[in-house]
Scaffold this motif. Structure first.
Motif, PDB file in Angstrom:
ATOM      1  N   GLY A 157      -6.715   4.476   1.840  1.00 60.99           N
ATOM      2  CA  GLY A 157      -6.517   3.212   1.142  1.00 60.99           C
ATOM      3  C   GLY A 157      -6.518   1.998   2.036  1.00 60.99           C
ATOM      4  O   GLY A 157      -6.154   0.900   1.607  1.00 60.99           O
ATOM      5  N   ARG A 158      -6.943   2.127   3.288  1.00 67.26           N
ATOM      6  CA  ARG A 158      -6.921   1.007   4.234  1.00 67.26           C
ATOM      7  C   ARG A 158      -8.051   1.186   5.242  1.00 67.26           C
ATOM      8  O   ARG A 158      -8.556   2.294   5.435  1.00 67.26           O
ATOM      9  CB  ARG A 158      -5.586   0.985   4.995  1.00 67.26           C
ATOM     10  N   PRO A 159      -8.427   0.112   5.925  1.00 67.25           N
ATOM     11  CA  PRO A 159      -9.439   0.243   6.977  1.00 67.25           C
ATOM     12  C   PRO A 159      -8.822   0.873   8.225  1.00 67.25           C
ATOM     13  O   PRO A 159      -7.597   0.870   8.395  1.00 67.25           O
ATOM     14  CB  PRO A 159      -9.857  -1.211   7.240  1.00 67.25           C
ATOM     15  N   ASP A 210     -15.308   3.133   8.393  1.00 63.66           N
ATOM     16  CA  ASP A 210     -14.495   2.184   7.635  1.00 63.66           C
ATOM     17  C   ASP A 210     -14.319   2.648   6.190  1.00 63.66           C
ATOM     18  O   ASP A 210     -13.201   2.646   5.660  1.00 63.66           O
ATOM     19  CB  ASP A 210     -15.161   0.809   7.665  1.00 63.66           C
ATOM     20  N   LEU A 211     -15.409   3.067   5.556  1.00 65.17           N
ATOM     21  CA  LEU A 211     -15.327   3.491   4.157  1.00 65.17           C
ATOM     22  C   LEU A 211     -14.552   4.806   4.026  1.00 65.17           C
ATOM     23  O   LEU A 211     -13.802   5.000   3.064  1.00 65.17           O
ATOM     24  CB  LEU A 211     -16.730   3.639   3.568  1.00 65.17           C
ATOM     25  N   LEU A 262       0.830  -1.203   0.000  1.00 64.07           N
ATOM     26  CA  LEU A 262       0.000   0.000   0.000  1.00 64.07           C
ATOM     27  C   LEU A 262       0.867   1.257   0.000  1.00 64.07           C
ATOM     28  O   LEU A 262       0.568   2.221  -0.722  1.00 64.07           O
ATOM     29  CB  LEU A 262      -0.940   0.003   1.202  1.00 64.07           C
ATOM     30  N   LEU A 322     -10.067   3.102  -4.453  1.00 64.21           N
ATOM     31  CA  LEU A 322     -10.325   1.917  -3.638  1.00 64.21           C
ATOM     32  C   LEU A 322     -10.227   0.664  -4.503  1.00 64.21           C
ATOM     33  O   LEU A 322      -9.694  -0.375  -4.072  1.00 64.21           O
ATOM     34  CB  LEU A 322     -11.716   2.027  -3.006  1.00 64.21           C
ATOM     35  N   ASN A 380      -3.615  -5.391  -4.271  1.00 62.37           N
ATOM     36  CA  ASN A 380      -3.400  -6.283  -3.124  1.00 62.37           C
ATOM     37  C   ASN A 380      -3.706  -7.734  -3.482  1.00 62.37           C
ATOM     38  O   ASN A 380      -3.124  -8.661  -2.905  1.00 62.37           O
ATOM     39  CB  ASN A 380      -4.262  -5.838  -1.948  1.00 62.37           C
ATOM     40  N   THR A 390      -7.537  -2.512  -4.037  1.00 59.84           N
ATOM     41  CA  THR A 390      -7.999  -3.894  -3.916  1.00 59.84           C
ATOM     42  C   THR A 390      -7.373  -4.776  -4.985  1.00 59.84           C
ATOM     43  O   THR A 390      -6.894  -5.885  -4.709  1.00 59.84           O
ATOM     44  CB  THR A 390      -9.534  -3.938  -4.028  1.00 59.84           C
ATOM     45  N   ARG A 448     -10.937   3.999   4.035  1.00 64.24           N
ATOM     46  CA  ARG A 448     -10.522   3.327   2.804  1.00 64.24           C
ATOM     47  C   ARG A 448     -10.410   4.320   1.639  1.00 64.24           C
ATOM     48  O   ARG A 448      -9.486   4.243   0.834  1.00 64.24           O
ATOM     49  CB  ARG A 448     -11.513   2.214   2.463  1.00 64.24           C
TER      50      ARG A 448
END
Length: 945
Positions: free
Chosen positions: A920-922, A912-913, A188, A205, A212, A209, A916
């Motif tokens: 770029g992460r929770p 959470d969103l 990331l 986002l 990763n 994903t 992200r």
């Protein structure tokens, strides 16, 4: 000091000194003065402090034979053997004026010292070879002036870490300093790093994903290719280039007027990066793009500030100085941008540090001596299509006007006294853009338009059209129509009588009377014409409304050569009476049936639509890309003063790098007359010299700029100064290796990016190592990835991207950051932006020397000077301005709406969103625990802010 011969007072002092010691001098002449034993000690004691190895005031050095006899900046040889009276050195040391006497501090020379020095000069100033205590440094012996060095890759121990040549060079330096590279960054971190670097935006986002989950061996390569092929790449890297060349949309200086057609150059740079135009071609196009099908590219030559003709004094010295300043800006831009050299420092004297003479500086001027700052019509397929479309629109407007003619009320005529004071004038008031006068058809050979009064000043008409019964404009000069007038106020190619019927509208192509508020023009046709309408305006483009004829009459000559009135302004609504008086006559329903009114309304709606399309079609037809004309004769100027011209110089490149005279006559091996060398040929020769793969600076400079864009600082940290006062390269072998790779890859900039961002050096984490930091605090050896703050544009663009408001429209005129685009009255920042203002910041209308209110605090250049590397300050003001700005508040609302639409109303899901999207992460558990009460108590918008 400007001395070449002695003033009378100094001559008297020297004469007295010589007379008083005549016997001594005669005696000494029999025994020559010994320079080492008798003269040099005097110079050491009194002169070397200011004119020795450490300092050379006024360009004079007296501790080395060749330099002492050469003299300083402002005069010829300081020592003339055999002639004390012609030697400036003697005048200065014998002067009784404390302002000019040398040495300026300390005791003056004693009589014995003076006698010895003057006797030495009178006897021929014998200075033996090989006795100097200092050695003159060869300024040409500098690493950057030498050809690229093709050294083999260095040997390293930890070969497993390296991914290519870049890493080998970096690791060799680290191992020599007993340092090790940092561990590899996580996926990331690398993805966000490379995304910000290549496109100036955070990864989406979906991109996070996908990366990763991509277990393929070439996953990193695939990311890089996607970014390099994105239109966003050119927008990101064009900004780096525009910083260097000082791009702005205003002219600068105190007036700072708008430069409305500068943006095609900005769009060219973006396009060139996106198309991966080979860098050598990129150089050529910016110097001579008018010859290569890239008209907008030559905007590079004139990106700097300039005084417009109306802002320069009318006297000849002011005009000459302004021209010199404008040429200097071009040479400075060429030198620092492509060569990384401060050529402009040689404008007044030989360069103090680099081997560039004043003559060479003016020879570089001669290459661009035919370049003027100004707009030029573009000759691109896109511009041609716009002109074709505009011609179609003009034809349609003419047709609409022809249809509307039958609805225009006829001008009433008759005795003036009977028509003055009509309660309901039949026609609308005059306006500055367009006026029509319709009358019953009449046959005539001459028509006279007479102005009796204006709203102020001398009357001005941009174009006057006379239509016959077949709707042809018979006033045009192309019909053979000739003109006479009551008198003209002339501004060449701007206000002339011939411009009233040239078919071109606008103030810059108009006629102006030489009488205050009065004047007349007569149009004479080749043969009798049946005319029925006159159309005229002050300025059809709508930029000027002064000098408008408010009281006028139109007459035609009859068969008896008498003038007969066909129309005048008496039946019009008085000028300025009401707001309604400015509406067009066709907007009134008086005297028309309902069906006729409907037809008029429909035609007027179409006309307004077509006029709007015409205005849009004009955008992109011209660019502020330079006007090219017969070159000026360029003289070597004494001390850079245009009022002290010396001999004429020819275009010639810097001798330290190449064959100086690029226009040498091969047949005679002599230089021919410069008047025979076309203007474009000069720029072509200059471009070919700079873009040559043999040029030692061109590839090095651009490689260094690309490296700086990825690592925050170049291998040479003075990115626009590769001269002797610039920094030495931290990794000279790597710099030359990359330059050679660039040339070998057909000058592909994207290939440079690939090598850099896919290297192990770039993939390092930013982990801090206290031992490494103690040895290399600035991370010049790259023992980790150097952290740095994002630039202003990336911060703003990223906020828009995360909030979902980013408008990805490309190209065209810029949106406003301020309430006006230029002028003297100051610039109030725009706080609330419409959709156009939510484009990337590179598309903002850039006002020179005016920083944007919020993001300007993040060291955003103001285009006043070239910015080869931005400062990276971090202050509380930046954070407070950003947090409390209206822009941030508005984007926080947009961000909150985006999250609510996708995550629903459950706070944990929203948090959470939000993380992200933004990072770029929770969120971590700690972050979730900290932010949940914020969302519950203060709302999602607060978290988004």
């Amino acid at each position: 000091m400007g001395l070449t011969r002695l003033n009378p007072l100094a001559s008297m002092v020297i004469g007295c000194a010589l007379f008083a010691n005549v016997t001594l001098i005669e005696n000494v002449r029999g025994e020559p003065i010994d320079f080492v034993a008798q003269v040099r000690p005097i110079l050491q004691q009194h002169c070397y402090a200011c004119h020795g190895a450490e300092k050379q005031k006024s360009g004079l050095r007296l501790d080395i034979r060749s330099e002492a006899f050469k003299g300083g900046d402002s005069y010829g040889p300081s020592i003339v053997p055999g002639d004390n009276a012609a030697s400036p050195l003697v005048e200065l040391i014998t002067s009784t004026d404390p302002e000019s006497r040398m040495p300026p501090t300390g005791p003056p020379l004693s009589n014995p010292e003076l006698q010895a020095l003057m006797t030495w000069i009178a006897a021929g100033a014998q200075w033996p070879e090989g006795v100097d205590l200092a050695v003159l440094e060869d300024r040409r012996d500098h690493w950057s002036f030498k050809p690229l060095q093709q050294a083999p890759l260095p040997r390293v121990q930890n070969r497993g870490w390296t991914r290519g040549g870049i890493d080998t060079f970096i690791l060799a330096k680290l191992e020599a300093s007993q340092l090790q590279p940092a561990p590899e960054a996580d996926r990331l971190a690398w993805l966000r790093r490379v995304s910000f670097d290549l496109v100036g935006l955070p990864p989406t986002l979906e991109q996070v994903t996908a990366f990763n989950q991509d277990a393929r061996a070439d996953a990193y390569e695939r990311v890089v290719e996607e970014l390099l092929h994105s239109p966003r790449y050119g927008e990101r890297w064009a900004q780096h280039w525009l910083d260097v060349v000082r791009y702005a949309d205003t002219h600068g200086f105190e007036v700072n007027t708008e430069r409305p057609n500068a943006w095609p150059y900005r769009d060219y740079v973006i396009s060139a990066f996106n198309r991966d135009v080979p860098y050598d071609d990129f150089v050529r196009e910016q110097i001579v793009g008018d010859q290569l099908g890239q008209d907008a590219a030559t905007g590079f030559l004139i990106t700097s500030s300039v005084l417009l003709p109306g802002q320069i004094g009318k006297d000849e010295p002011s005009i000459r100085l302004a021209r010199q300043d404008s040429l200097d800006e071009i040479v400075v831009n060429l030198g620092q941008t492509f060569l990384g050299l401060s050529i402009g420092c040689a404008r007044c004297h030989d360069h103090k540090f680099d081997p560039i003479t004043a003559r060479e500086y003016y020879s570089m001027q001669a290459f661009v001596a035919g370049v003027e700052y100004g707009d030029r019509e573009l000759r691109s397929p896109e511009a041609a299509a716009l002109r074709q479309h505009e011609a179609h629109l003009i034809s349609r407007l003419v047709a609409i006007d022809h249809e509307l003619v039958r609805f225009e009320p006829l001008a009433s005529i008759g005795p003036r006294s009977e028509r003055i004071g009509d309660v309901t004038p039949a026609r609308a008031a005059v306006n500055a853009k367009r006026n029509g006068d319709r009358f019953s058809p009449v046959s005539t050979k001459r028509l006279r338009f007479t102005i009796n009064a204006t709203n102020n000043l001398e009357p001005c008409i941009d174009e006057l059209e006379i239509y016959d019964t077949e709707n042809r404009n018979v006033a045009l000069a192309t019909f053979g129509t000739t003109l006479t007038s009551s008198g003209d106020r002339v501004a060449a190619n701007r206000h002339e009588l011939r411009l009233i019927n040239d078919g071109i509208v606008g103030n810059s192509s108009s006629w102006m009377s030489n009488e205050m508020g009065r004047g007349w023009v007569i149009f004479e046709f080749v043969a009798d014409q049946s005319v029925e309408r006159v159309v005229w305006g002050r300025d059809r483009t709508g930029n000027f409304s002064d000098r408008l004829a408010t009281d006028y009459r139109i007459e035609v000559e009859d068969a008896a050569h008498q003038w007969q009135l066909v129309a005048d302004s008496i039946d019009r609504t008085p000028f300025g009476a009401t707001a309604e008086s400015q509406t067009a006559a066709l907007d009134t329903l008086a005297g028309r049936s309902a069906a006729e009114s409907q037809q008029v309304d429909q035609l007027m709606r179409e006309k307004r639509h077509v006029e709007g399309q015409m205005a849009a079609s004009k955008i992109g037809q011209i660019a502020f890309a330079g006007v090219f004309r017969t070159p000026d004769e360029i003289h070597l100027l004494n001390r850079g003063d245009p009022e002290q011209p010396q001999e004429i110089v020819r275009p010639a490149v810097l001798s330290v790098i190449g064959n100086a005279d690029v226009f040498e006559d091969a047949a005679t091996n002599k230089s021919g007359p410069m008047r025979n060398v076309p203007e474009a040929q000069r720029r072509i020769a200059l471009a070919e010299w700079i873009a040559s793969p043999q040029h030692p600076l061109t590839a090095r400079v651009i490689v260094n700029r690309i490296w700086q864009g990825h690592f925050g600082i170049g291998l040479v940290d003075t990115a626009s100064d590769f001269g002797r006062t610039g920094a030495l390269p931290s990794h000279p072998g790597l710099l030359d290796w990359l330059a050679a790779k660039l040339i070998a890859s057909n000058w592909s900039i994207k290939q440079l990016h690939r090598m850099m961002v896919l290297s192990a050096t770039y993939r390092q984490s930013a982990r801090f190592d206290p031992i490494a930091a103690e040895r290399d605090a600035d991370v010049r050896l790259l023992w980790c990835f150097p952290s740095r703050r994002l630039e202003a544009e990336t911060i703003r663009d990223s906020m828009l991207a995360v909030s979902g408001d980013l408008n990805l429209q490309t190209g065209g005129p810029g949106y406003n950051l301020f309430n006006q685009r230029g002028g003297l009255s100051g610039f109030t920042p725009v706080e609330v932006f419409d959709e156009k203002g939510l484009r990337r910041m590179i598309y903002a209308h850039k006002v020179r020397r005016e920083r944007e209110a919020t993001f300007g605090a993040f060291d955003c250049p103001d285009a006043g000077q070239s910015t080869s590397r931005r400062r990276e300050s971090t202050t509380p003001i930046q954070a407070l301005n950003l947090l409390n700005s209206r822009f941030t508040l508005d984007q926080s609302v947009a961000f909150a709406h985006r999250i609510s639409r996708q995550a629903g109303e459950e706070p944990a899901a929203q948090i959470d969103l939000a993380f992200r999207f933004a990072l770029g992460r929770p969120p971590s558990q700690f972050e979730l625990d900290e932010t949940l009460p914020v969302v519950q108590d203060q709302g999602l918008q607060t978290l988004c802010r």
